[in-house]
Structures are given as C-alpha cells and as structure tokens.
Design a protein around this motif. Structure first.
Motif, PDB file in Angstrom:
ATOM      1  N   GLU A  15       3.452  -6.622   0.672  1.00  0.00           N
ATOM      2  CA  GLU A  15       3.337  -6.450  -0.645  1.00  0.00           C
ATOM      3  C   GLU A  15       2.045  -5.521  -1.037  1.00  0.00           C
ATOM      4  O   GLU A  15       2.100  -4.618  -1.545  1.00  0.00           O
ATOM      5  CB  GLU A  15       3.329  -7.254  -1.737  1.00  0.00           C
ATOM      6  N   ALA A  16       0.998  -5.807  -0.301  1.00  0.00           N
ATOM      7  CA  ALA A  16      -0.076  -5.116  -0.653  1.00  0.00           C
ATOM      8  C   ALA A  16       0.119  -3.960  -0.012  1.00  0.00           C
ATOM      9  O   ALA A  16      -0.750  -2.687  -0.560  1.00  0.00           O
ATOM     10  CB  ALA A  16      -1.436  -6.103  -0.006  1.00  0.00           C
ATOM     11  N   TYR A  17       0.421  -3.677   1.205  1.00  0.00           N
ATOM     12  CA  TYR A  17       0.629  -2.468   1.779  1.00  0.00           C
ATOM     13  C   TYR A  17       1.385  -1.488   1.064  1.00  0.00           C
ATOM     14  O   TYR A  17       0.907  -0.326   0.879  1.00  0.00           O
ATOM     15  CB  TYR A  17       1.589  -2.442   3.135  1.00  0.00           C
ATOM     16  N   ARG A  18       2.285  -1.815   0.432  1.00  0.00           N
ATOM     17  CA  ARG A  18       3.203  -1.105  -0.291  1.00  0.00           C
ATOM     18  C   ARG A  18       2.558  -0.615  -1.579  1.00  0.00           C
ATOM     19  O   ARG A  18       3.089   0.664  -2.057  1.00  0.00           O
ATOM     20  CB  ARG A  18       4.586  -1.945  -0.719  1.00  0.00           C
ATOM     21  N   ALA A  19       1.677  -1.250  -2.042  1.00  0.00           N
ATOM     22  CA  ALA A  19       0.909  -1.167  -3.321  1.00  0.00           C
ATOM     23  C   ALA A  19      -0.141  -0.267  -3.052  1.00  0.00           C
ATOM     24  O   ALA A  19      -0.844   0.046  -4.039  1.00  0.00           O
ATOM     25  CB  ALA A  19       0.514  -2.297  -3.971  1.00  0.00           C
ATOM     26  N   GLY A  20      -0.620  -0.036  -1.732  1.00  0.00           N
ATOM     27  CA  GLY A  20      -1.809   1.011  -1.519  1.00  0.00           C
ATOM     28  C   GLY A  20      -2.930   0.176  -1.474  1.00  0.00           C
ATOM     29  O   GLY A  20      -4.044   0.660  -1.465  1.00  0.00           O
ATOM     30  N   TYR A  21      -2.812  -1.317  -1.477  1.00  0.00           N
ATOM     31  CA  TYR A  21      -4.020  -2.107  -1.399  1.00  0.00           C
ATOM     32  C   TYR A  21      -4.553  -2.309   0.226  1.00  0.00           C
ATOM     33  O   TYR A  21      -5.414  -2.510   0.629  1.00  0.00           O
ATOM     34  CB  TYR A  21      -4.085  -3.330  -1.768  1.00  0.00           C
ATOM     35  N   LEU A  22      -3.640  -1.861   1.122  1.00  0.00           N
ATOM     36  CA  LEU A  22      -3.943  -2.040   2.552  1.00  0.00           C
ATOM     37  C   LEU A  22      -3.319  -0.606   3.239  1.00  0.00           C
ATOM     38  O   LEU A  22      -2.460   0.143   2.646  1.00  0.00           O
ATOM     39  CB  LEU A  22      -2.941  -3.038   3.292  1.00  0.00           C
ATOM     40  N   GLY A  23      -3.894  -0.533   4.534  1.00  0.00           N
ATOM     41  CA  GLY A  23      -3.438   1.036   5.239  1.00  0.00           C
ATOM     42  C   GLY A  23      -4.509   2.141   5.060  1.00  0.00           C
ATOM     43  O   GLY A  23      -5.549   1.646   5.106  1.00  0.00           O
ATOM     44  N   LYS A  24      -4.130   2.973   5.049  1.00  0.00           N
ATOM     45  CA  LYS A  24      -5.183   4.242   4.930  1.00  0.00           C
ATOM     46  C   LYS A  24      -5.727   4.618   3.543  1.00  0.00           C
ATOM     47  O   LYS A  24      -4.612   4.454   2.630  1.00  0.00           O
ATOM     48  CB  LYS A  24      -4.381   5.508   5.651  1.00  0.00           C
ATOM     49  N   ASP A  25      -6.881   5.014   3.432  1.00  0.00           N
ATOM     50  CA  ASP A  25      -7.400   5.561   2.204  1.00  0.00           C
ATOM     51  C   ASP A  25      -7.176   4.675   1.006  1.00  0.00           C
ATOM     52  O   ASP A  25      -6.546   5.117   0.035  1.00  0.00           O
ATOM     53  CB  ASP A  25      -7.226   6.768   1.831  1.00  0.00           C
ATOM     54  N   ILE A  26      -7.602   3.422   0.968  1.00  0.00           N
ATOM     55  CA  ILE A  26      -7.292   2.364  -0.026  1.00  0.00           C
ATOM     56  C   ILE A  26      -7.663   2.545  -1.345  1.00  0.00           C
ATOM     57  O   ILE A  26      -8.932   2.770  -1.448  1.00  0.00           O
ATOM     58  CB  ILE A  26      -7.565   0.944   0.563  1.00  0.00           C
ATOM     59  N   LEU A  27      -6.872   2.641  -2.410  1.00  0.00           N
ATOM     60  CA  LEU A  27      -6.998   3.230  -3.819  1.00  0.00           C
ATOM     61  C   LEU A  27      -8.098   4.757  -3.841  1.00  0.00           C
ATOM     62  O   LEU A  27      -8.959   4.694  -4.494  1.00  0.00           O
ATOM     63  CB  LEU A  27      -7.800   2.159  -4.140  1.00  0.00           C
TER      64      LEU A  27
END
Length: 438
Positions: free
Chosen positions: A154-166
């Motif tokens: 869920e955090a990945y899909r919301a942009g909280y994890l992965g590249k260029d977080i927020l």
C-alpha cells in the motif's frame, strides 16, 4: 489476545497518559492505509523529509528513546554510529523476530497498526541515509507477515516507498522477510546472517553492525516498537515524548501481561509503572489466588516475587531490583505453580533453541535441563542445587550472545528466592506435580 491499552495507567510524575502507540488499535480496519491516513498517518514523514537527516538523529537522541527490544540502548546514539560519506550502502533492519517466551507486543502492533512501523522505517532510513530496509518477521506469525507485506505494498502504491518519495529525491525499498522459526535469529547478528542466506548464528563482536552489518556494510538493527515510536516523536517533539515515563527511561511502553491475571493482554503505560498498577489494569490476580513470582521482561530475565510489586518497571528500576526490563513481557504466576517446574520448562526451551555455536551454551543448557528434569522426577539430591549454580556460572558471560546468559537467569534467580522448593524435591524424593495445576 486482547489488545487493551492502559490509558488509565499513572506515573508519579505525569498523571494519566493518553494512548500513543496503541491509539489506532481499536479503530475499524486499523491496519489499512485509509484508516492510518485519517488518523495523522504519514504526516510525520512529510515533516521529516523537510528536515536534514542529522536533525532527525539529534531529535531522537534528545527524546531519550531507548531500544524496546530488550537491551534498552539509546536509539539515537545507535543511529549516530553509522559512518557517513564512507562510500558504502547503509542498511536498516527491523528485528520483528519476536520469540522470547511471554513476549507478545510486536505481533499485535504489526497486526493492528502496521503502517506506524512502515512510516517509522522510512523516517529512520532517511535519517541514516539508507536506501534499503528489511523487516525480518518471525516465520510462525503468518498472518502478521501477510499484513505487514500488504502495508508495504500500500505504501508503494501511495508513493511513500520507491523512487523520489513525495518528491523529496529520497529513494527507499523495503522487503518483508519471513524467518524460519529460530529463536536465535532474534539476536541481531544471527538475524543478519539469516538475511544473507546463511545459518542463523551470532557473530563475534566487534566488529559491530554499525560498521560491518548486513553484507559487511553499516547497518542499524532496531526493534518494531522502537521504530513505531519514531513518527510520534517527529510530530510531537522530544520534549513531549519526555513528559511520559521517567527521566532516564522516557516515553510510553507496551507491557505484555500473561499468566494468572483476569485480563491478559497488551497494556500501554508510561515507563516506570509498577506491577501493582498493571495488575489493577488487568483485573487483578485470576480467581484471587495470590501472586507467587513473575518475570518483568520474559523468561530470560531474572524472576521477581510479590515483594517487588512496587518496583518501577523502567530500565533502571528493574536493574536495581536485580532483574532486567527486557521486552516487558510480564508473566504472572500464582501460588499453585511449582517454581522448579516453571524453570525446567524455560530451560528446555533454551536447550532446544541454542544454535550450538559455542560450547558453554550448547553443553550447559543441555546439562541444566538434564539436572532439572531429574529433580522434577524425584531423583535429585541436595547437591544438584549447587551443580545448577556451578553450570550457570560457567555459561554466564562465556557465550557469543545473550541466549546463554538468559538461560541462566531464571535458574539463579529461582534458587535465590525459592531454594527451599528445590531442596524439598530432593528431600521428599518424589516428583513435583504442582506445575500441572497451572
């Protein structure tokens, strides 16, 4: 187990405490991202990403947050040990391998509020300049593994994890790793070996994980509850965090209470609360049978007696009483239980879980279990008591990790307070049956 917070717990300095770590546990679908965001979720992350990593390390140092996994080492100091500009990758590893007998605080936290852990992981990784984190969950906790994994996705899909977080330019990948059911992997260096695909065995230290951890790179290893506390510190500030608990042991803590109490479960209270106060929250002793002995931090901590009801349950108070706060796994036993029987059961666990790497622990736990089993069968002699103490003395401080030391704690403390029960087994020359009543 019931997830019951101890919001009415009182500390001599601060009065009633509003739930912090457990405040979302009773919310509908508390484990989902939607509920988490409705209740201040990921606001601390946004705030943290606007700060310099060193500011976050200093904030955690100022808060006085100490490791909630047993040792109580200052978290901010551990973060500060990570060398900077060394050209090596930095790693963050979460020790969620909760295997200490009686300990059951991390699994309910991850089940009820996994995003508080995930948010804490992201903030901590940003502070120590890590771009890879691993959450090592005990393999038997299958539902917990699935829930944490779902929260990470869920955090990945919301942009909280992965590249260029927020939009911060900070990248982070998180994996959820399932252990294989080895208690020894709760020891941080054995956990690191397991993560690397090796047999889980403790490493000789130094070097310490801060300089040579996962894949020989600088690594921070922290407990679930420690990292889940970080978002609250970022939002509330170090001064707010210090309004709870004691001066040297600040903040709230989840206490696991099991055994002969009316309402076993998880109780959040400020560090420094006493067992007398916790028993009131838990409804008192089951069936009103008096307390005989208890453990303040799991079976690897020296047991205490009814004389210690008013010992402050913080790191200093437990140590002054001759025990350890450990994981605040409070196991309560009433007068129906045979102390030698309980000690034998714990010793059998440590014998089974010893990894066998070092001789004192491998051989010592075997012989401790053999002697105790013989005594419980009614075949012991008074000399066996001294033999137990002698074997414990040869294990203590002579093992690679704390498993050996922990195996001696229940035995030496039990003989200290209840020597007469061990001697009675030998004098009567008959087996103890009291344990079967519990």
């Amino acid at each position: 187990m019931n997830a019951t917070n101890g919001a009415d717990g009182r500390d001599a300095r601060v009065g009633p405490v509003t739930p912090v770590l457990t405040k979302r546990w009773m919310s509908p679908r508390s484990w989902t991202l939607k509920t988490y965001e409705q209740l201040e979720g990921y606001t601390a992350l946004r705030k943290a990403l606007r700060a310099h990593p060193d500011q976050l390390i200093q904030l955690v140092k100022d808060s006085g947050l100490r490791g909630r996994g047993g040792a109580g080492f200052p978290a901010g100091m551990k973060w500060g040990f990570i060398p900077q500009n060394d050209g090596k990758p930095h790693y963050l590893v979460i020790n969620a391998d909760e295997g200490e007998p009686g300990t059951c605080k991390d699994v309910p936290l991850m089940m009820a509020d996994p995003h508080s852990l995930v948010e804490g992981v992201i903030i901590t990784a940003y502070a120590i300049r890590s771009h890879y984190a691993a959450i090592y969950v005990r393999g038997e906790a299958l539902h917990c593994i699935r829930r944490v994994h779902a929260a990470v996705q869920e955090a990945y899909r919301a942009g909280y994890l992965g590249k260029d977080i927020l939009g911060s330019g900070f990248d982070l990948d998180v994996v959820v790793h399932a252990g294989a059911g080895a208690y020894i992997c709760g020891e941080e260096t054995a956990l690191l070996d397991s993560l690397e695909g090796k047999r889980g065995q403790p490493r000789l230290k130094p070097p310490f994980p801060a300089t040579a951890g996962l894949y020989s790179a600088p690594t921070v290893v922290n407990n679930v509850e420690t990292i889940a506390s970080v978002p609250y510190i970022v939002n509330g500030g170090s001064g707010w965090f210090r309004t709870m608990g004691t001066e040297k042991s600040p903040g709230p803590k989840i206490y696991s209470i099991t055994g002969h109490v009316e309402r076993p479960g998880q109780y959040e209270a400020p560090l420094g609360i006493t067992l007398r106060e916790l028993l009131k929250l838990a409804g008192g002793m089951k069936d009103n049978i008096p307390l005989k002995f208890w453990t303040p931090g799991g079976s690897s901590t020296p047991l205490l007696t009814a004389e210690h009801l008013d010992v402050p349950l913080d790191f200093e108070g437990a140590a002054e009483a001759g025990s350890m706060l450990g994981t605040t796994a409070i196991q309560v036993f009433n007068e129906t239980v045979s102390v030698p029987w309980a000690v034998m059961k714990w010793t059998e666990f440590y014998e089974h879980e010893s990894c066998g790497k070092c001789t004192p622990c491998r051989e010592g736990t075997f012989w401790l279990a053999q002697v105790l089993q013989r005594m419980l069968r009614g075949e012991g002699t008074p000399e066996d008591v001294e033999t137990l103490l002698d074997v414990c003395d040869n294990i203590l401080g002579r093992s690679f990790c704390a498993l050996g030391d922990g195996a001696t704690s229940p035995i030496t403390s039990a003989i200290k307070y209840f020597r007469h029960e061990f001697l009675e087994l030998c004098e009567k020359n008959q087996p103890a049956l009291a344990g079967a009543q519990s």
